[in-house]
Design a protein around this motif. Structure first.
Motif, PDB file in Angstrom:
ATOM      1  N   LYS A  14       0.814  -1.223   0.000  1.00  0.00           N
ATOM      2  CA  LYS A  14       0.000   0.000   0.000  1.00  0.00           C
ATOM      3  C   LYS A  14       0.840   1.262   0.000  1.00  0.00           C
ATOM      4  O   LYS A  14       0.324   2.353  -0.204  1.00  0.00           O
ATOM      5  N   THR A  15       2.143   1.111   0.277  1.00  0.00           N
ATOM      6  CA  THR A  15       3.048   2.265   0.330  1.00  0.00           C
ATOM      7  C   THR A  15       4.359   1.892  -0.347  1.00  0.00           C
ATOM      8  O   THR A  15       4.678   0.700  -0.515  1.00  0.00           O
ATOM      9  N   CYS A  42      -2.780  -0.338  -8.433  1.00  0.00           N
ATOM     10  CA  CYS A  42      -3.916  -0.700  -7.561  1.00  0.00           C
ATOM     11  C   CYS A  42      -4.037   0.258  -6.375  1.00  0.00           C
ATOM     12  O   CYS A  42      -5.110   0.387  -5.780  1.00  0.00           O
ATOM     13  N   VAL A  43      -2.965   0.953  -6.030  1.00  0.00           N
ATOM     14  CA  VAL A  43      -2.976   1.896  -4.914  1.00  0.00           C
ATOM     15  C   VAL A  43      -3.661   3.209  -5.298  1.00  0.00           C
ATOM     16  O   VAL A  43      -4.200   3.915  -4.439  1.00  0.00           O
ATOM     17  N   GLU A  46      -6.932   4.759  -3.728  1.00  0.00           N
ATOM     18  CA  GLU A  46      -6.851   5.110  -2.319  1.00  0.00           C
ATOM     19  C   GLU A  46      -5.907   6.273  -2.049  1.00  0.00           C
ATOM     20  O   GLU A  46      -6.127   7.059  -1.131  1.00  0.00           O
ATOM     21  N   ASP A  47      -4.815   6.338  -2.824  1.00  0.00           N
ATOM     22  CA  ASP A  47      -3.797   7.354  -2.547  1.00  0.00           C
ATOM     23  C   ASP A  47      -3.005   7.647  -3.826  1.00  0.00           C
ATOM     24  O   ASP A  47      -2.038   6.957  -4.141  1.00  0.00           O
ATOM     25  N   GLU A  50       0.819   8.319  -3.405  1.00  0.00           N
ATOM     26  CA  GLU A  50       1.586   7.119  -3.053  1.00  0.00           C
ATOM     27  C   GLU A  50       1.786   6.250  -4.292  1.00  0.00           C
ATOM     28  O   GLU A  50       2.865   5.686  -4.508  1.00  0.00           O
ATOM     29  N   CYS A  51       0.771   6.152  -5.123  1.00  0.00           N
ATOM     30  CA  CYS A  51       0.897   5.432  -6.392  1.00  0.00           C
ATOM     31  C   CYS A  51       2.014   6.037  -7.225  1.00  0.00           C
ATOM     32  O   CYS A  51       2.869   5.318  -7.759  1.00  0.00           O
TER      33      CYS A  51
END
Length: 167
Positions: A14-15, A42-43, A46-47, A50-51
């Motif tokens: 996720k990060t 895929c991130v 949500e963010d 971060e992607c």
């Protein structure tokens, strides 16, 4: 004969820090760089930032230019967050692109795999497309790492059945 690689994870990073802790983040195998590119995309829902950080890592010394960031942003408009999930095994339009666990990404060598020295072309299978999607990587000989050069992963696919008014 083209070889297929299967990369499997219990969870997706996720990060950037989570991704860098993964063995695949050494980028020593082309299929690992491709799989991590899908995980980074895929991130995005949500963010976004971060992607972008994750993709910048996968691109090495070539951070995402503003035009490419805009392209990614455009691909996710209108609720199309399912596109990167479509590359995870089991994700199809019929199940709203819900992947099987553990997460599995299939990456294939391309017939045009080594069209130019120092580059390799790989292909990914999407549960919502009839053809595989190409990803080009570039080798950094001094480190043996394969970096993301260009990808065509965010092109259109079949919409999820629950969003299809004609289903």
């Amino acid at each position: 004969m083209k070889q297929e690689y299967q990369i499997q994870w219990e969870t997706l990073p996720k990060t950037l820090e989570e991704m860098q802790q993964m063995p695949e983040a050494a980028l020593q195998e082309p299929a690992h760089t491709v799989a991590l590119t899908i995980a980074a995309l895929c991130v995005y829902p949500e963010d976004h930032e971060e992607c972008y950080r994750m993709l910048d890592y996968l691109r090495g010394s070539r951070p995402l230019p503003p035009m490419e960031r805009q392209f990614i942003r455009d691909r996710f408009m209108d609720g199309r967050d399912y596109i990167p999930r479509s590359y995870l095994a089991g994700a199809t339009p019929e199940n709203n692109y819900t992947p099987d666990a553990p997460y599995t990404i299939r990456v294939n060598e391309s017939f045009a795999q080594f069209a130019e020295e120092g580059y390799i072309r790989m292909e990914c299978t999407s549960g919502g497309a009839d053809t595989k999607r190409p990803v080009t990587l570039r080798l950094k000989p001094s480190t043996g790492q394969w970096f993301l050069w260009e990808q065509s992963l965010l092109v259109g696919i079949r919409i999820p059945k629950e969003q299809d008014e004609w289903a």
